[in-house]
Design an enzyme around this catalytic site. Structure first.
Site, PDB file in Angstrom:
ATOM      1  N   GLU A 142       2.275   1.922  -3.480  1.00 32.04           N
ATOM      2  CA  GLU A 142       1.117   2.222  -4.301  1.00 32.04           C
ATOM      3  C   GLU A 142       1.098   3.860  -4.051  1.00 32.04           C
ATOM      4  OE1 GLU A 142      -3.045   3.667  -3.499  1.00 32.04           O
ATOM      5  OE2 GLU A 142      -2.955   1.841  -2.934  1.00 32.04           O
ATOM      6  N   HIS A 143       1.145   4.389  -2.870  1.00 33.84           N
ATOM      7  CA  HIS A 143       0.914   5.804  -2.690  1.00 33.84           C
ATOM      8  C   HIS A 143       2.352   6.543  -3.196  1.00 33.84           C
ATOM      9  CE1 HIS A 143      -2.049   6.694   0.471  1.00 33.84           C
ATOM     10  NE2 HIS A 143      -2.410   5.612   0.092  1.00 33.84           N
ATOM     11  N   HIS A 152       0.807  -0.956   0.004  1.00 33.61           N
ATOM     12  CA  HIS A 152      -0.048  -0.147   0.167  1.00 33.61           C
ATOM     13  C   HIS A 152       0.761   1.299   0.029  1.00 33.61           C
ATOM     14  CE1 HIS A 152      -2.064   3.083   2.313  1.00 33.61           C
ATOM     15  NE2 HIS A 152      -2.964   2.913   1.228  1.00 33.61           N
ATOM     16  N   GLU A 195      -4.089   8.232   7.696  1.00 30.90           N
ATOM     17  CA  GLU A 195      -5.110   7.594   7.050  1.00 30.90           C
ATOM     18  C   GLU A 195      -5.444   6.036   8.072  1.00 30.90           C
ATOM     19  OE1 GLU A 195      -5.285   4.510   3.329  1.00 30.90           O
ATOM     20  OE2 GLU A 195      -4.254   6.401   3.246  1.00 30.90           O
TER      21      GLU A 195
END
Length: 432
Positions: free
Chosen positions: A70-71, A67, A142
């Site tokens: 991905e960012h 993840h 987040e």
């Protein structure tokens, strides 16, 4: 370029595996204005133990690396890929699941330019200490935001019950502590291992010319130098394939007004053939519809007794290496809800008998839903899972679904429903 025609849908898919190993599929949709692209790596949050590219020793990377990667892929030394898409009039996004990372855009113009942006930013890694530290703060916020989301905590809590010793129990984004351990070197190591073209696929659907579009892609890839292909060596293995490690029950107290409960059922059947895996998923979907959809006696009885309400939902998730179903509702009768769902599952044969007259309608409803998705470029691209279902697309799913009979439901019920695979998770208000 291979050509696969689906005459009953008046659709043709063009497919080519490039010299560097990248699988490209193009689905023209005449009359549509939008084009949708999905560029996916077969790499997700559970892939936290592996032998890195061109190395011999296994590593365990911090939870949340897929993840985090991905960012970070959007940000480059002098620009952000989001800005480039915006200048070209495209919407862009990305997501990471347990087993896959996908980068997406949709556009009605400048397809070639947007396609080059997509291919270039995903295939040009850029990580620095400063940008990684900045992202740790963003993703940390987040994670904390989701910690306050009762529905997410319910879902993640249930997965923790079903897979207490496996990486699925950890949030896909990781934890605040785990992402603090991520470094540019770890990101590059993971990138080199899993973002090889032979571990990725590109799917475009909508307003496109297949010959011209394939030429653009080939030309883009030919101007790049890639490391020699090496199949990723993952070390993911279920702690207990028989599901005897499932935790039967847990609960969590949160500041909410109504109780939430989720019943989970972990599958234990494993597959080596992707088409068999897809057929199994479609059959389980029909089984759950027969037992729990809003036309069933079970649903109507429990709704009238206020055991469940309009928040009730159920789903079956098939992922690389594992599968499970869940049944969820807000309810003031948490124990009864769980008992009723378990009783229905454990009497599946009887429930299928009772649903025999409804089966054609249930199957047609599911066929109608899938056929309806053929008008959505986004749905067509996002339904595709290259490695998981052996390259099957939405039209293949429809063909397989048509061949499933009610007798198949009995067999799948025997294989899927086991007593040790059942678990319950509750989120309870403070005052209760």
């Amino acid at each position: 370029m291979d050509k696969y025609t689906y005459q009953e849908f008046n659709r043709t898919i063009y497919r080519q595996r490039l010299a560097n190993g990248l699988l490209v599929q193009l689905l023209p949709m005449p009359g549509f204005h939008k084009t949708y692209a999905a560029f996916s790596a077969n790499f997700g949050s559970i892939d936290n133990q592996f032998i890195p590219y061109h190395e011999k020793t296994a590593v365990r990377v911090p939870d949340g690396v897929a993840h985090f990667l991905e960012h970070k892929m959007f940000e480059k030394a002098d620009h952000d890929a989001f800005d480039l898409f915006g200048e070209l009039g495209a919407d862009s996004n990305a997501y990471t699941s347990f087993t896959q990372t996908s980068y997406l855009f949709s556009t009605t113009s400048h397809l070639k330019d947007n396609l080059n942006v997509l291919l270039d930013f995903v295939q040009t890694p850029y990580f620095t200490e400063q940008t990684v530290q900045k992202e740790q703060g963003i993703i940390g916020q987040e994670i904390q935001m989701y910690d306050d989301d009762a529905d997410w905590r319910l879902y993640l809590g249930l997965i923790g019950n079903l897979y207490p010793h496996d990486p699925m129990q950890i949030d896909i984004a990781g934890t605040v502590d785990s992402i603090s351990q991520i470094t540019p070197e770890i990101l590059m190591q993971s990138y080199r291992t899993f973002y090889q073209p032979n571990n990725m696929n590109l799917f475009l659907v909508g307003n496109l010319d297949p010959v011209a579009t394939m030429d653009w892609i080939v030309n883009n890839q030919n101007h790049k130098t890639f490391l020699p292909a090496e199949k990723p060596r993952r070390l993911f293995k279920l702690n207990d394939p028989t599901a005897h490690d499932v935790i039967p029950f847990r609960s969590l107290t949160m500041n909410i007004t109504r109780p939430k409960v989720m019943v989970g059922l972990r599958g234990i059947k494993q597959f080596t053939d992707g088409r068999q895996r897809l057929r199994y998923k479609l059959t389980v979907d029909l089984l759950l519809d027969a037992l729990f959809d809003d036309t069933s006696d079970n649903y109507l009885r429990l709704y009238n007794a206020e055991v469940l309400d309009d928040s009730f939902s159920y789903n079956f998730e098939m992922q690389r290496g594992f599968n499970f179903a869940y049944f969820s509702s807000n309810t003031n009768q948490m124990e009864r809800f769980a008992d009723e769902v378990v009783a229905i599952l454990e009497s599946a044969d009887k429930q299928i008998d009772a649903a025999r007259t409804r089966f054609t309608g249930i199957k047609n409803a599911e066929l109608g839903r899938l056929i309806g998705l053929l008008d959505s470029p986004e749905a067509i691209a996002n339904q595709y899972a290259d490695k998981l279902f052996a390259g099957a697309n939405l039209m293949d799913q429809i063909r397989l679904l048509k061949g499933i009979t009610i007798d198949d439901l009995y067999q799948v019920a025997k294989e899927f429903i086991t007593s040790q695979g059942i678990s319950v998770y509750q989120v309870v208000p403070h005052h209760q």
